[in-house]
Enzyme design. Structure first.
Site, PDB file in Angstrom:
ATOM      1  N   ARG B 134      -1.147   0.533  -2.726  1.00 50.32           N
ATOM      2  CA  ARG B 134      -0.571   1.935  -2.465  1.00 50.32           C
ATOM      3  C   ARG B 134       0.693   1.556  -1.840  1.00 50.32           C
ATOM      4  NH1 ARG B 134      -3.389   4.422   1.958  1.00 50.32           N
ATOM      5  NH2 ARG B 134      -1.466   4.118   3.029  1.00 50.32           N
ATOM      6  N   GLU B 155       6.228   1.704   3.292  1.00 48.04           N
ATOM      7  CA  GLU B 155       5.631   0.156   3.152  1.00 48.04           C
ATOM      8  C   GLU B 155       4.831   0.276   1.986  1.00 48.04           C
ATOM      9  OE1 GLU B 155       3.054  -0.203   6.373  1.00 48.04           O
ATOM     10  OE2 GLU B 155       1.621   1.293   5.805  1.00 48.04           O
ATOM     11  N   ASN B 157       1.367  -1.288   0.404  1.00 51.19           N
ATOM     12  CA  ASN B 157      -0.074  -1.852   0.923  1.00 51.19           C
ATOM     13  C   ASN B 157      -0.493  -2.770  -0.065  1.00 51.19           C
ATOM     14  OD1 ASN B 157      -0.418  -0.182   3.566  1.00 51.19           O
ATOM     15  ND2 ASN B 157       0.345   1.122   1.888  1.00 51.19           N
ATOM     16  N   SER B 162      -6.160   2.759   1.994  1.00 48.55           N
ATOM     17  CA  SER B 162      -7.440   3.735   2.060  1.00 48.55           C
ATOM     18  C   SER B 162      -6.930   5.065   1.616  1.00 48.55           C
ATOM     19  CB  SER B 162      -7.590   3.879   3.544  1.00 48.55           C
ATOM     20  OG  SER B 162      -6.449   4.245   4.323  1.00 48.55           O
ATOM     21  N   LYS B 335       5.618  -7.298   6.034  1.00 49.43           N
ATOM     22  CA  LYS B 335       6.852  -6.412   5.970  1.00 49.43           C
ATOM     23  C   LYS B 335       7.826  -7.433   5.889  1.00 49.43           C
ATOM     24  CE  LYS B 335       5.272  -2.625   8.211  1.00 49.43           C
ATOM     25  NZ  LYS B 335       3.958  -3.005   8.779  1.00 49.43           N
ATOM     26  N   LYS B 397      10.293  -2.448  13.425  1.00 43.01           N
ATOM     27  CA  LYS B 397       8.814  -2.556  12.969  1.00 43.01           C
ATOM     28  C   LYS B 397       8.401  -3.929  13.212  1.00 43.01           C
ATOM     29  CE  LYS B 397       8.490   1.125   9.562  1.00 43.01           C
ATOM     30  NZ  LYS B 397       7.842   1.466   8.340  1.00 43.01           N
ATOM     31  N   GLU B 401       0.866  -6.049   9.309  1.00 44.75           N
ATOM     32  CA  GLU B 401       0.222  -4.809   8.693  1.00 44.75           C
ATOM     33  C   GLU B 401      -0.202  -3.921   9.836  1.00 44.75           C
ATOM     34  OE1 GLU B 401       0.351  -4.195   5.368  1.00 44.75           O
ATOM     35  OE2 GLU B 401       1.671  -5.886   5.470  1.00 44.75           O
ATOM     36  N   GLY B 402      -0.782  -2.596   9.193  1.00 43.98           N
ATOM     37  CA  GLY B 402      -1.858  -2.047  10.042  1.00 43.98           C
ATOM     38  C   GLY B 402      -1.253  -0.674  10.837  1.00 43.98           C
ATOM     39  N   ARG B 486      -0.284  12.035   2.887  1.00 45.61           N
ATOM     40  CA  ARG B 486      -0.566  11.992   4.450  1.00 45.61           C
ATOM     41  C   ARG B 486       0.475  12.899   5.222  1.00 45.61           C
ATOM     42  NH1 ARG B 486      -2.049   6.392   6.662  1.00 45.61           N
ATOM     43  NH2 ARG B 486      -0.032   5.819   5.530  1.00 45.61           N
TER      44      ARG B 486
END
Lengths: 512, 512
Positions: B134, B155, B157, B162, B335, B397, B401-402, B486
């Site tokens: 994604r 970013e 993924n 999800s 990243k 950043k 991840e996450g 989102r």
């Protein structure tokens, strides 16, 4: 209850098996809207003021066993029952005889009858009527007989027949659980695809409403049209209704609104042509001509708490909207009607079902029912009911709809003793149906309850008919509309998932 | 945030309008599984030990405005991004250069790299790899420029992308609310069928998994095959995953099991041919050959709390199961990779995307990203980051991840001051994307929150590729797989509905 004719079922589960089954049941049900709003005992109202929580509807972990022939038998008479009850609802003269006996002792029926008479005096303006019926049966096994089990009718619902929205989902749930091997191998001989019939209740009931909507014809007011779901507010069983609404929207492009019974007078009016006009509170500038009013409220006496409720019912009844059901159709569903049809050697069935074959198939589904009046059958019933031994094969039921307040077996004689004899005719005496014993586990409010259970099979029927002159009628649509299996613990003799005792289920058909 | 280029939106609602919209939103969402398990702050665990309650997933009341051209732009590069990241994940030599710089300072990356090296030493046995990616974007409006808005990547993924399961449902929700006039007439010019694209994420992501399952080939063990959903336990966002699972079951007839990350070593083993064999705890006599492991767990350092978790990851990686993703694919999503691709004048993009047109379209979606190392670009970044004025256009950043732990704008200089300079290379400096201002209302945990919002558009991509000799690879499947919008309150600069700040949304496309 007789000893069981069924195989050993369901099996004991290991902890891992139970956890797998429950996890999948909980997730699948929510993902597919097999849900209810939680009861206040589970989530107190103050904790969730906006009412955004939901939980799995009460369901059985396993599909309950059900004789295949009995299932087929019940389905096969659905269209005949549609014929029968549409004929009764169209025979005002005959219904008058039934109702006039009851209005003396039943205020609710008297109120409904007054509405009919008021509209009759003014003149009915809508010849079409829609019935979304549900005929409920139990499997009956004759004690000490070797005959095949048959279904016997428990009651016939002519208004607000519920759970059609969830029944399609629960048959889907059980089929899914089977497909992922949540049911242990040892019952694979019973539980297999051919034994798990899908219920078409959602699309079929929606199709019935869509047929009525279409038959209403085009709007003559120039307003857009809509179907009204007349509802209670709040309603925990809202998803059951929503599935029907979404099917109407999506499969048939019909616009729908939910209207709480208490808001009828605010949000609708009857225009000079008796069209029922709905004004949505969220958009008062827009108005709709109502084609169909589908009653999921207004069926029970305790909903009529003021004159306004009666005025609301009258407002709907006198309009051109197609009622599902009309007042007369609701009255046709009284237990008194079931009783006079099922009274041994009654002439009434033939009056409404002139087709001998149809009548004979319907007759086979009747359990003997007696009045408690002073007729010959009534006097016989009084003798049976007052003696503890003979009473033990019977149930005493009030004439009124809605479940509850049944008196069982040995409790009948003392109950009658305390009741003024003038009120006895408000009850009927019915031979107890003796279902075969079986067990299951019910999941409700996040908890499981295992034990003996009793199953009630409901067959939905959709019928749209048009009144002609002199009580003649023309059937426009008549079809079977899916099924419901409701299951309750056998220690509770009261019926009905809605009343808080049972669960929605689906049958695992067995050849017995 | 720039001043808005959007029309006034959404409108103020009257109480009746809001009640109508919310009632329909709450019912439709549960009826269609647009749901999550409630947070502990909403329903304490002790109140619902069996976890049977659910609630509407955090959603926006209105579809947020989104420029149509930006939406099309993001979709149009999905296949190029699949190409790009499958190429990176296949170029172990190049990835070695990236990762070796990070393993010194990032234990998690070091752990993953060790797994790759262990399996490499033993020899990989599965040439196929599945990516369900994604790519997340925001709309960027150049301050003081008249140029059209474009999307800029936030970013990319490569693991556990999800909300694909819920995104199809939320676009369905907004379309339903529109169809029942829950959105006032005054915005009819913006909100209409053509402006509300459906998201195909559920069927598309399932199709990706089904393609991998099929490409795995027939079982050589004689065991039945299955796809494993590797999951966290408990998982509040379970319905998001279940919708994908049910689509795999129903559309493709693929058997699936949910396996908690912590149970990998108990419930699976690798046989002598390195087949991954799954033994369901609920049926230990039955075993399955695993074709695909879909990771919805194991993506974050805090899930690896013991050596057993690393052994579990190794067990999966060395097996013949197709991994979604492989360790190398997960590492390609760091990243640091995004940074070296997006570092101004980087040569790397052309290495992986030799097609100039593709590369140029992808490049347009990059926001400039700088390393914080001692390269020329890195030294420039250090200057920008340490000065309050220039830092105010940037975000710092972590490489990992996450989500979470981002440092914004003027907070960057003091943060770096407190951080040992040896740790600076664990961060990247990225130009802030400046989205246009807009407002919306988020419904979550039964409450509404209105205000300014920021939207992030994710485009899913499905890519199945096969490794050949010498880093060559063959693409087996490559398609765009739906979208996610989102939306979060603009006062919270942290991202992610999962982290508890935002909501699932769908776009109302506008021509700006």
């Amino acid at each position: 209850m007789s000893t069981s004719m069924y195989p050993e079922y369901p099996p004991e589960l290991s902890e891992d098996q139970k956890s797998y089954l429950l996890t999948n049941l909980k997730d699948w049900s929510i993902a597919h809207g097999l849900a209810v709003r939680p009861a206040p005992g589970y989530v107190p109202a103050g904790q969730d003021p906006s009412g955004a929580l939901a939980t799995t509807a009460p369901v059985t972990l396993f599909p309950s066993l059900f004789p295949r022939l009995c299932f087929e038998q019940a389905k096969s008479v659905a269209k005949a029952y549609n014929e029968l009850y549409s004929a009764i609802a169209s025979d005002e003269e005959w219904l008058t005889g039934i109702v006039e006996e009851l209005v003396e002792i039943d205020d609710f029926m008297a109120g409904l009858w007054k509405i009919h008479q008021a509209v009759k005096a003014e003149g009915y303006v809508q010849p079409l009527a829609l019935g979304l019926f549900r005929s409920d049966y139990m499997v009956h096994v004759d004690r000490g007989s070797t005959s095949q089990p048959t279904v016997k009718q428990v009651e016939f619902n002519t208004i607000a027949s519920s759970f059609g929205g969830l029944s399609s989902q629960v048959s889907g749930l059980h089929r899914h659980l089977h497909s992922i091997d949540a049911y242990p191998d040892e019952i694979a001989s019973s539980v297999n695809d051919a034994a798990l019939p899908a219920s078409s209740s959602v699309p079929s009931l929606a199709r019935g409403m869509a047929a009525a909507h279409k038959a209403y014809g085009i709007s003559t007011t120039g307003l857009p049209t809509c179907v009204i779901f007349l509802v209670q507010d709040p309603e925990r069983n809202v998803f059951d209704q929503r599935h029907l609404e979404y099917a109407l929207n999506e499969n048939h492009g019909v616009r729908t609104f939910r209207l709480p019974f208490g808001r009828v007078l605010q949000d609708t009016q009857v225009d000079s042509n008796r069209k029922l006009i709905y004004t949505p509170p969220q958009n008062p500038a827009k108005r709709y001509e109502v084609t169909v009013v589908y009653f999921r409220a207004g069926y029970s006496p305790d909903e009529y708490t003021s004159d306004a409720h009666w005025s609301a019912r009258l407002q709907i009844e006198r309009s051109t909207a197609i009622k599902c059901p009309t007042v007369l159709t609701q009255l046709a569903g009284t237990k008194k009607v079931q009783q006079v049809l099922a009274t041994p050697h009654s002439p009434h069935l033939a009056r409404f079902l002139p087709d001998h074959n149809q009548a004979s198939e319907v007759l086979k589904t009747f359990a003997p029912i007696y009045p408690l009046d002073k007729s010959e059958a009534g006097m016989e019933a009084r003798r049976l009911a007052q003696h503890p031994e003979s009473a033990s094969r019977y149930v005493l039921k009030p004439q009124r709809e809605g479940g509850g307040n049944n008196i069982y077996r040995k409790a009948i004689p003392p109950f009658l003793k305390d009741l003024a004899e003038t009120h006895w005719p408000a009850y009927i005496l019915m031979e107890m149906i003796e279902p075969p014993a079986q067990s299951n586990t019910i999941f409700r409010n996040g908890e499981t309850h295992s034990g003996g259970v009793i199953c009630e099979l409901g067959i939905y029927g959709a019928c749209l008919w048009q009144a002609g002159t002199g009580g003649k009628r023309e059937i426009v649509e008549n079809f079977e509309a899916g099924y419901l299996l409701r299951t309750k613990g056998d220690q509770s003799e009261e019926g009905g998932v809605a009343a808080g005792f049972g669960a929605v289920d689906s049958p695992c058909l067995v050849d017995v």
